[in-house]
Enzyme design. Sequence first.
Site, short mmCIF file in Angstrom:
data_model
loop_
_atom_site.label_atom_id
_atom_site.label_comp_id
_atom_site.label_asym_id
_atom_site.label_seq_id
_atom_site.Cartn_x
_atom_site.Cartn_y
_atom_site.Cartn_z
N HIS A 131 0.80 -1.22 0.06
CA HIS A 131 0.01 -0.15 0.11
C HIS A 131 0.81 1.15 0.22
O HIS A 131 0.69 2.15 -0.74
CB HIS A 131 -0.87 0.00 1.30
CG HIS A 131 -1.64 1.12 1.45
ND1 HIS A 131 -3.18 1.50 1.05
CD2 HIS A 131 -1.22 2.19 1.74
CE1 HIS A 131 -3.62 2.71 1.45
NE2 HIS A 131 -2.33 3.27 2.02
N GLU A 132 1.90 1.14 0.72
CA GLU A 132 2.76 2.43 0.78
C GLU A 132 3.68 2.81 -0.28
O GLU A 132 3.77 3.86 -0.72
CB GLU A 132 3.81 2.33 2.11
CG GLU A 132 3.10 2.11 3.59
CD GLU A 132 2.31 3.29 3.77
OE1 GLU A 132 2.66 4.63 3.55
OE2 GLU A 132 1.05 3.25 4.43
N GLU A 190 -6.20 6.66 -1.24
CA GLU A 190 -5.95 5.69 -0.41
C GLU A 190 -6.54 4.43 -0.98
O GLU A 190 -6.04 3.49 -1.09
CB GLU A 190 -6.84 5.94 0.86
CG GLU A 190 -6.13 7.14 1.68
CD GLU A 190 -5.13 6.92 2.25
OE1 GLU A 190 -4.40 5.58 2.12
OE2 GLU A 190 -4.27 7.58 2.86
#
Length: 291
Positions: A131-132, A190
Amino acid sequence: MKKRFIAIGVLFMTFSFTQINAQILSDKAMGALGKGVSGFTFSDADAAALAKQAIEEMDANNPVAGPTDGYAIRLNRVFGKHASSEGVNLNYKVYLVKDINAFACADGSVRVFAGLMDIMDDNQLLAVIGHEIGHVVNHDSRDAVKAAYKKEALLDAASSQSGKIETITKSQLGVLGSAMIDSKHSRKQESQADSFSYDFMKKNGYDVNAVESAFRILQNLSQGAESSFMTKMMSSHPDSGKRADDAKKRATKDGLYKEYVQQKIVNTAPVTATPKAATKTTAKKTAAKKK
């Protein structure tokens, strides 16, 4: 630990920098920013230069796990093969703090907190870091720095008229640092990073169900003793339960869904067996009996 992190417990948040001040923004970083003042053009290289300065300061002022530390050994084992992803060169380190967090910067620096590694297994960590990395690859990190600079550079009339970074005072640089800390990714960003994480897991042959499981952990934390704190800190993020549901739907659609069972978590360095001292054995000579 000399400085306490400001973004405590904010999982999946890029640029969770500790008090970035004028000292962190050195002449080199200022020069990098200076390239983009006119018209506020701000390249990936500009963002990476600033991020590099900031992460070096953070590493110098926070407890970093050494190469023989169990946390560092585990992180290198899990992520060492992903030193490069989607054209981004990555470097990983562990901060020996109990906060539950991880973040990635525009220069490819990924920092994982020991507290996160204490509650997530290897596959769940892969989902989190995926995700990062998504924020970096999708240019979210660059855009966050650009937005902060564009906002703070206009605080001083002189700087807005001359268009030169040199006109910004150290005080304003401190405000710029605070703005970077407070910057939030949009819910769309996100969600896109969540999708990147799922695709990262699938592409590399990992269990995609760990994505849902990681979000379930976060959801449970938000409903526990730290619920009010977590709710406040995660207010800019999509609901963890919904994110878990979305990951489950994707896995189901791909025919890959199954309930995820968390694996054993080991953050200790392997014990090296001490070789035993060789013992001398004396061979007994037996005389053959004559018949």
